[in-house]
Design a protein around this motif. Structure first.
Motif, PDB file in Angstrom:
ATOM      1  N   ARG A  97      77.882  65.365  61.857  1.00  0.00           N
ATOM      2  CA  ARG A  97      76.840  65.202  61.960  1.00  0.00           C
ATOM      3  C   ARG A  97      75.263  64.942  62.395  1.00  0.00           C
ATOM      4  O   ARG A  97      74.093  65.396  62.087  1.00  0.00           O
ATOM      5  CB  ARG A  97      76.537  63.229  60.640  1.00  0.00           C
ATOM      6  CG  ARG A  97      77.398  63.344  60.032  1.00  0.00           C
ATOM      7  CD  ARG A  97      77.272  62.405  58.995  1.00  0.00           C
ATOM      8  NE  ARG A  97      78.526  62.239  58.161  1.00  0.00           N
ATOM      9  CZ  ARG A  97      78.773  60.948  58.086  1.00  0.00           C
ATOM     10  NH1 ARG A  97      78.667  59.992  58.628  1.00  0.00           N
ATOM     11  NH2 ARG A  97      80.293  60.427  57.228  1.00  0.00           N
ATOM     12  N   ARG A 126      77.657  69.152  45.467  1.00  0.00           N
ATOM     13  CA  ARG A 126      77.429  69.657  47.257  1.00  0.00           C
ATOM     14  C   ARG A 126      76.920  71.240  46.934  1.00  0.00           C
ATOM     15  O   ARG A 126      76.114  71.598  47.682  1.00  0.00           O
ATOM     16  CB  ARG A 126      78.562  69.444  47.764  1.00  0.00           C
ATOM     17  CG  ARG A 126      78.708  70.202  48.948  1.00  0.00           C
ATOM     18  CD  ARG A 126      79.674  69.622  50.042  1.00  0.00           C
ATOM     19  NE  ARG A 126      80.735  71.420  49.025  1.00  0.00           N
ATOM     20  CZ  ARG A 126      80.594  73.106  49.411  1.00  0.00           C
ATOM     21  NH1 ARG A 126      79.398  72.785  49.977  1.00  0.00           N
ATOM     22  NH2 ARG A 126      82.065  73.706  48.642  1.00  0.00           N
ATOM     23  N   ASP A 150      82.179  63.192  61.188  1.00  0.00           N
ATOM     24  CA  ASP A 150      81.869  62.335  61.887  1.00  0.00           C
ATOM     25  C   ASP A 150      80.701  61.724  62.436  1.00  0.00           C
ATOM     26  O   ASP A 150      79.755  62.500  62.090  1.00  0.00           O
ATOM     27  CB  ASP A 150      82.548  61.706  62.856  1.00  0.00           C
ATOM     28  CG  ASP A 150      83.353  62.343  64.208  1.00  0.00           C
ATOM     29  OD1 ASP A 150      81.289  63.436  64.174  1.00  0.00           O
ATOM     30  OD2 ASP A 150      83.962  62.373  65.142  1.00  0.00           O
ATOM     31  N   HIS A 151      79.896  60.314  62.607  1.00  0.00           N
ATOM     32  CA  HIS A 151      78.793  60.435  62.569  1.00  0.00           C
ATOM     33  C   HIS A 151      78.564  61.294  64.398  1.00  0.00           C
ATOM     34  O   HIS A 151      77.195  62.323  63.847  1.00  0.00           O
ATOM     35  CB  HIS A 151      78.491  59.255  63.541  1.00  0.00           C
ATOM     36  CG  HIS A 151      77.315  58.869  63.818  1.00  0.00           C
ATOM     37  ND1 HIS A 151      76.196  58.304  63.350  1.00  0.00           N
ATOM     38  CD2 HIS A 151      76.387  59.245  65.225  1.00  0.00           C
ATOM     39  CE1 HIS A 151      74.801  58.259  63.829  1.00  0.00           C
ATOM     40  NE2 HIS A 151      74.949  58.756  65.268  1.00  0.00           N
ATOM     41  N   LYS A 159      81.242  66.141  41.398  1.00  0.00           N
ATOM     42  CA  LYS A 159      80.843  66.511  42.990  1.00  0.00           C
ATOM     43  C   LYS A 159      81.078  67.599  43.819  1.00  0.00           C
ATOM     44  O   LYS A 159      79.420  67.194  44.592  1.00  0.00           O
ATOM     45  CB  LYS A 159      82.374  65.487  43.521  1.00  0.00           C
ATOM     46  CG  LYS A 159      81.493  64.802  45.056  1.00  0.00           C
ATOM     47  CD  LYS A 159      82.580  63.619  45.011  1.00  0.00           C
ATOM     48  CE  LYS A 159      81.916  63.456  46.940  1.00  0.00           C
ATOM     49  NZ  LYS A 159      83.378  62.709  47.830  1.00  0.00           N
ATOM     50  N   HIS A 172      76.660  61.889  54.175  1.00  0.00           N
ATOM     51  CA  HIS A 172      77.449  61.230  54.201  1.00  0.00           C
ATOM     52  C   HIS A 172      77.990  60.895  52.876  1.00  0.00           C
ATOM     53  O   HIS A 172      79.571  60.536  53.273  1.00  0.00           O
ATOM     54  CB  HIS A 172      76.158  59.944  54.679  1.00  0.00           C
ATOM     55  CG  HIS A 172      77.275  58.697  54.307  1.00  0.00           C
ATOM     56  ND1 HIS A 172      76.901  58.215  56.263  1.00  0.00           N
ATOM     57  CD2 HIS A 172      76.727  57.854  53.273  1.00  0.00           C
ATOM     58  CE1 HIS A 172      77.731  56.660  55.501  1.00  0.00           C
ATOM     59  NE2 HIS A 172      77.484  56.199  54.211  1.00  0.00           N
ATOM     60  N   GLN A 181      78.995  63.124  50.698  1.00  0.00           N
ATOM     61  CA  GLN A 181      80.164  63.855  51.062  1.00  0.00           C
ATOM     62  C   GLN A 181      81.229  63.920  51.465  1.00  0.00           C
ATOM     63  O   GLN A 181      82.394  64.934  51.601  1.00  0.00           O
ATOM     64  CB  GLN A 181      79.919  65.173  50.899  1.00  0.00           C
ATOM     65  CG  GLN A 181      78.939  65.915  49.512  1.00  0.00           C
ATOM     66  CD  GLN A 181      79.464  66.495  48.234  1.00  0.00           C
ATOM     67  OE1 GLN A 181      80.649  66.368  48.235  1.00  0.00           O
ATOM     68  NE2 GLN A 181      78.394  65.925  47.095  1.00  0.00           N
ATOM     69  N   LYS A 182      81.035  62.875  52.682  1.00  0.00           N
ATOM     70  CA  LYS A 182      82.466  62.365  53.689  1.00  0.00           C
ATOM     71  C   LYS A 182      82.490  63.824  54.683  1.00  0.00           C
ATOM     72  O   LYS A 182      83.646  64.113  54.925  1.00  0.00           O
ATOM     73  CB  LYS A 182      83.246  62.242  52.819  1.00  0.00           C
ATOM     74  CG  LYS A 182      83.533  60.149  52.972  1.00  0.00           C
ATOM     75  CD  LYS A 182      84.421  59.426  52.107  1.00  0.00           C
ATOM     76  CE  LYS A 182      83.882  58.734  51.351  1.00  0.00           C
ATOM     77  NZ  LYS A 182      83.324  58.355  49.914  1.00  0.00           N
ATOM     78  N   ILE A 183      81.609  64.392  54.966  1.00  0.00           N
ATOM     79  CA  ILE A 183      81.363  65.476  55.668  1.00  0.00           C
ATOM     80  C   ILE A 183      80.867  65.085  56.887  1.00  0.00           C
ATOM     81  O   ILE A 183      79.967  65.068  57.881  1.00  0.00           O
ATOM     82  CB  ILE A 183      80.851  67.058  55.336  1.00  0.00           C
ATOM     83  CG1 ILE A 183      81.028  66.996  53.777  1.00  0.00           C
ATOM     84  CG2 ILE A 183      80.610  67.714  56.262  1.00  0.00           C
ATOM     85  CD1 ILE A 183      79.816  67.749  53.081  1.00  0.00           C
TER      86      ILE A 183
END
Ligand SMILES: Nc1ncnc2c1ncn2[C@@H]1O[C@H](COP(=O)(O)OP(=O)(O)OP(=O)(O)O)[C@@H](O)[C@H]1O
Ligand SMILES: Nc1ncnc2c1ncn2[C@@H]1O[C@H](COP(=O)(O)OP(=O)(O)OP(=O)(O)O)[C@@H](O)[C@H]1O
Ligand code: SF4
Ligand SMILES: [Mg+2]
Ligand SMILES: [Mg+2]
Lengths: 325, 339
Positions: B146, B108, B142-143, B104, B136, B138-140
Motif C-alpha cells: 500500500r 471499488r 499489505d502495508h 462492495k 484498506h 477493500q483489503k488490497i
C-alpha cells in the motif's frame, strides 16, 4: 484612482514548521496596493498565495512562524496588533473570500443569519436594515432570495461560494482579499459577479487582492499583477505590461500554455520537471531546474532585479532582452 | 439481478447508463407554510457513457451537476429513474438493487472526486492514511504494498517528492494540493468509472494539463470512463469527447464537444460561450445578452426552463411544456422549440 497606498507589505516572511523541516511558504515578499487598485496574484499550486493572504489577515495555524516583515494597512502595522485589536480590523477594514469557501460556512445556522451576524458585529445596521442589506447582497451575487433562510447543505458548491463573497462584501472593507473566489462558478454567473464587484470597487474606492490561476480572469479584473514562484514574487507590474512583455521565463511559460475554447485546438504543454519542494529549495534561482534559459549563475547565485519602469522581475536572463523568444 | 426494463440498444455497450434520473428535495419554506414545495434539482436526465469515454457535464451553478454525479455512484438516492452499471460479467445492472459482495465491488469500481476536497478527507488522518483508506477497506495489499502504491499515485498527480506529503494532514496542504490528494484517492483503486466533480478547478494550467493527460492515459489504458463536471469549457474541450450542457435540472444540449463549442444550438449554450473570458488585458467583452440572475427550480411551471432568461423566446415557448431533448441533425441533441 490615486496612488496613495492602502496596503504596504515589506519583506514578509512566513514559514511553517513541520516534522520534515521548515516550509518556506512566504519568503521575503514586498508589494504595495493603491487605493481602488486590484492586484492579481498568480503562480503554481502550492507556491504560497493563500499563505500570503492568511498572513495579511493574521489567521495562521499553530505551526506558522511570522519570521519577519511588516504589513501596513492605512498606516497601522498589523504585525504589531494583538488578536483583539486585529479582530476589530477583520471584515470591517480587511476582509477575505477564503479558498476553502465551501468549508467556511457554519453548517448549523441559516446562511442569511450568518451574514446578519457579521453585519451586526461590525456596523450599525441591525434588524430590518440588516435583512434589507442581506437581500441586496444576495441579489449582487445572483442568489435567489429564498436561499437566505436555507442551510449550507442545501446549497450547491457554487452557491456556497457566492454566499461567502456576499459576506466578504457585507461591511464594505477598505481591501478585500479574494482567494480563487469564482472557481466553482459558471462563466455567466462569474461574469455578473466580477462586474458587480468592479462596480462596488469603483464606487467605494475599495482595493482588492485577487488570487487566481485563471489568467483570463486576472486580465479582466486586475490593474497590476504579481507572479509568484516558490514563496517569492518573481515578477510584478501593470497587467498590460506583464502580459504583453513578460520578463521572467516562468511568467512567459504561464502565458503560453493557455488552453482556449476558440480557434485552433493546439497541443497543451506542461512545464518540464517537478514543482519545487519548499522544504528544500534549489540554490540560486529556485526556478533554474525547470528553466529553458538557465545558465551557470542561475544555479548558484540569487538573481538580480531587472527593472523596466514600474515593471520588474528577478532573473539572470530576462526573456524580453533576448528578443522575446 | 439483470435489468428487464427497456434498455436502449446503444446502452448494451455502455459502462454506465442514466435512465430518466430525477431528484427532488422538499423545500423548507418556513414554520408556517406546510404546503409541499420541491426543488427539482435533477429532472429527467438520460445518457450513456462508454468504457474509456469522458463525458463532460457543464452548466449553471446550481443546475444539478453534483446531484447527478452523486446519484451515479449511489451516494444520493434518485427520486425517479435508474442508474445501470456494467457488472463484471458484462451485464447492465440497476445499482439500486446491489447488496453484499456486488455492492462492495461497485464501491471499488465507481469512484467520486468531490467538488470540495475536504468532503472526502478526515482532518485527523494523514495524507497516507487518506489515500490508503480505500485500499484498506477493500483489503488490497499489505502495508508495504500500500505504501508503494500510495507513493506512486501521489507522484503521478504531481505531489513530489511523495515523502514530503505522506505524513502531513489535509490542513497542511494548499488548496490545489488537497485537490490532487482527492484525485489520487480515487485513482489508487484503479476504478472503471469516475465521477470527477470540478477536480482541477484550483490548479494552474501546467499542473492541470498534467492531470488531464494522466486521466486521459488511464482512460485509454484501463478503459476508465469519466463523467467530468466542470465550469471550464476549455478544460472540457481538451478532456471530453462529448459534452452535455445542463440548465435547471435538464440537459438542454448534448453532442460532440468540438461541434457544440464551435456551433452551439441552444441559446443557453450560446450565452455560456460568449461569457468565456479571454487572457488579454486589452480585450473588452460586451455585456451579456442574458442576466446572471438565477431562479431556483422550485415547482417549475410547465414551460421551457430557460424561458425567463432566453433572448429568443416567444409566445409558443411560454404556452408549451419544456421542449424535448431531440436530434437537431448530425447527432446533435438540443431541447429548444426554436433551435
Ligand atoms: N499548515 C501548514 N503546515 C505546513 N505546510 C503548509 C501548511 N499550510 C500550507 N503549507 C504548504 O505551504 C505551501 C504554500 O501553501 P499555500 O496554501 O499558500 O499555496 P497556494 O499558492 O495558495 O496554492 P494553491 O494554488 O494550490 O491553493 C504549500 O507547499 C503547502 O503544502
Ligand atoms: N441536500 C439538499 N437539500 C436541498 N436542496 C439541495 C440539496 N442538495 C442540492 N440541493 C439543491 O439542488 C440544486 C442542484 O444542486 P447541485 O449541487 O447538484 O448543483 P451543481 O450543478 O453541482 O452546482 P455548482 O456548480 O454550484 O456546484 C440546487 O438548487 C441546490 O440548492
Ligand atoms: S425553447 Fe424557447 S425559451 Fe427555451 S431556449 Fe429555446 S427559444 Fe429559449
Ligand atoms: Mg491557495
Ligand atoms: Mg456542484
Amino acid at each position: 484612482m490615486t496612488t496613495d497606498p492602502v496596503l504596504v507589505v515589506e519583506d514578509l516572511k512566513m514559514h511553517y514548521v513541520t516534522r520534515a523541516g521548515t516550509v518556506r511558504a512566504v519568503d521575503g515578499v514586498s508589494f504595495a496596493v493603491a487605493r481602488g487598485q486590484s492586484l492579481g496574484l498568480v503562480g503554481e499550486s502550492g507556491c504560497g498565495k493563500s499563505s500570503i493572504a492568511m498572513t495579511l489577515l493574521k489567521l495562521l495555524p499553530d505551526n506558522a512562524r511570522l519570521v519577519s516583515g511588516s504589513i501596513i494597512l492605512n498606516g497601522v502595522d498589523l504585525t504589531t496588533l494583538s488578536e483583539d485589536q486585529m479582530r476589530a480590523h477583520r471584515w470591517d477594514r480587511i476582509s477575505m473570500v477564503f479558498q476553502a469557501a465551501m468549508n467556511s460556512l457554519d453548517p448549523v445556522y441559516r446562511v442569511g443569519d450568518q451574514i446578519i451576524e457579521a453585519l451586526e458585529a461590525h456596523s450599525a445596521s441591525a434588524g430590518r436594515d440588516a435583512m434589507e442589506r442581506v437581500r441586496e447582497l444576495f441579489d449582487l451575487v445572483s442568489l435567489d432570495p429564498t436561499y437566505i433562510r436555507r442551510y449550507p447543505h442545501e446549497y450547491s458548491g457554487g452557491m456556497r461560494q457566492r454566499a461567502i463573497i456576499a459576506m466578504a462584501l457585507a461591511c464594505e472593507p477598505d481591501i478585500i482579499i479574494a482567494d480563487e473566489p469564482t472557481t466553482a462558478l459558471d462563466v455567466i454567473v462569474q461574469d455578473h459577479i466580477l462586474r458587480e464587484m468592479q462596480a462596488i470597487q469603483r464606487s467605494l474606492n475599495m482595493s482588492m487582492i485577487y488570487i487566481s490561476h485563471d489568467m483570463a480572469v486576472i486580465a479582466e479584473v486586475c490593474d497590476v499583477v504579481g507572479v509568484m514562484y516558490a514563496g517569492k514574487l518573481v515578477e510584478f507590474g501593470p497587467t498590460t505590461e506583464v502580459y504583453a512583455r513578460p520578463i521572467h521565463p516562468y511568467t512567459k511559460a504561464l502565458m503560453s500554455a493557455f488552453p482556449s475554447v476558440r480557434g485552433e485546438k493546439h497541443d497543451l504543454t506542461t512545464l518540464p520537471g517537478e514543482p519545487p519542494d519548499l522544504l528544500d529549495l534549489p540554490a540560486g534561482c529556485a526556478f533554474h531546474p525547470r528553466c529553458a534559459y538557465a545558465t551557470d549563475e542561475c544555479r548558484t547565485s540569487i538573481p538580480p532585479t531587472v527593472q523596466r519602469g514600474d515593471h520588474w522581475a528577478t532573473c539572470w536572463n530576462p526573456v524580453d532582452d533576448l528578443g522575446g523568444e | 439481478m439483470n435489468v428487464s426494463v427497456g434498455i436502449p440498444a446503444s446502452a448494451s455497450l455502455a459502462l454506465v447508463s442514466a435512465v430518466n434520473l430525477a431528484k427532488r428535495y422538499p423545500v423548507s419554506a418556513g414554520w408556517f407554510r406546510r404546503d409541499r414545495s420541491f426543488i427539482h434539482a435533477v429532472d429527467g436526465v438520460s445518457f450513456d457513457l462508454m468504457p474509456g469515454e469522458t463525458l463532460g457535464l457543464v452548466g449553471e451553478s446550481g443546475c444539478g451537476k453534483t446531484t447527478t454525479g452523486r446519484m451515479l455512484v449511489r451516494l444520493t438516492e434518485p427520486t425517479d429513474g435508474q442508474v445501470l452499471f456494467k457488472n463484471q460479467s458484462g451485464d447492465l445492472e440497476d445499482i439500486a438493487h446491489l447488496k453484499g459482495a456486488p455492492l462492495k465491488d461497485f464501491r471499488r469500481r465507481a469512484q467520486m472526486v468531490f467538488q470540495d476536497p475536504y468532503e472526502s478527507m478526515n482532518p485527523r488522518r494523514t495524507i497516507f492514511d487518506t489515500v490508503a483508506e480505500p485500499l484498506h477497506v477493500q483489503k488490497i495489499g499489505d502495508h508495504s504494498e500500500r505504501f508503494e502504491r500510495v507513493s506512486e499515485t501521489l507522484s503521478m498527480v504531481g505531489l513530489t517528492p511523495p515523502a514530503s506529503f505522506l505524513f502531513r494532514f489535509p490542513h497542511e496542504l494548499s488548496g490545489g494540493q488537497r485537490q490532487r490528494v482527492a484525485i489520487a484517492r480515487a485513482l489508487v483503486m484503479e476504478p472503471s468509472f469516475v465521477v470527477a466533480d470540478e477536480p482541477t478547478s484550483m490548479l494552474d494550467i501546467s499542473i492541470r494539463t498534467g492531470i488531464m493527460q494522466l486521466m486521459n492515459e488511464l482512460a485509454d489504458r484501463l478503459g476508465i470512463g469519466y463523467l467530468y463536471i466542470t465550469h471550464d469549457l476549455a478544460v472540457a474541450r481538451y478532456m471530453c469527447s462529448r459534452i452535455a450542457v445542463m440548465y435547471l435540472g435538464k440537459i438542454v444540449e448534448m453532442g460532440d464537444t468540438e461541434d457544440v463549442l464551435q456551433y452551439p444550438v441552444h441559446p443557453y449554450t450560446k450565452a455560456l460561450l460568449s461569457a468565456v473570458p479571454v487572457p488579454d488585458p486589452e480585450a473588452t467583452r460586451d455585456a451579456l445578452s442574458i442576466k446572471g440572475s438565477v431562479s431556483a427550480p422550485v415547482d417549475p411551471l410547465p414551460r421551457c426552463r430557460f424561458y425567463d432568461r432566453c433572448p429568443i423566446a416567444d409566445d409558443y415557448c411560454r404556452d408549451n411544456d419544456h421542449p424535448p431533448l431531440e436530434d437537431k441533425g448530425a447527432g446533435r441533441l438540443a431541447a429548444c422549440h426554436k433551435a
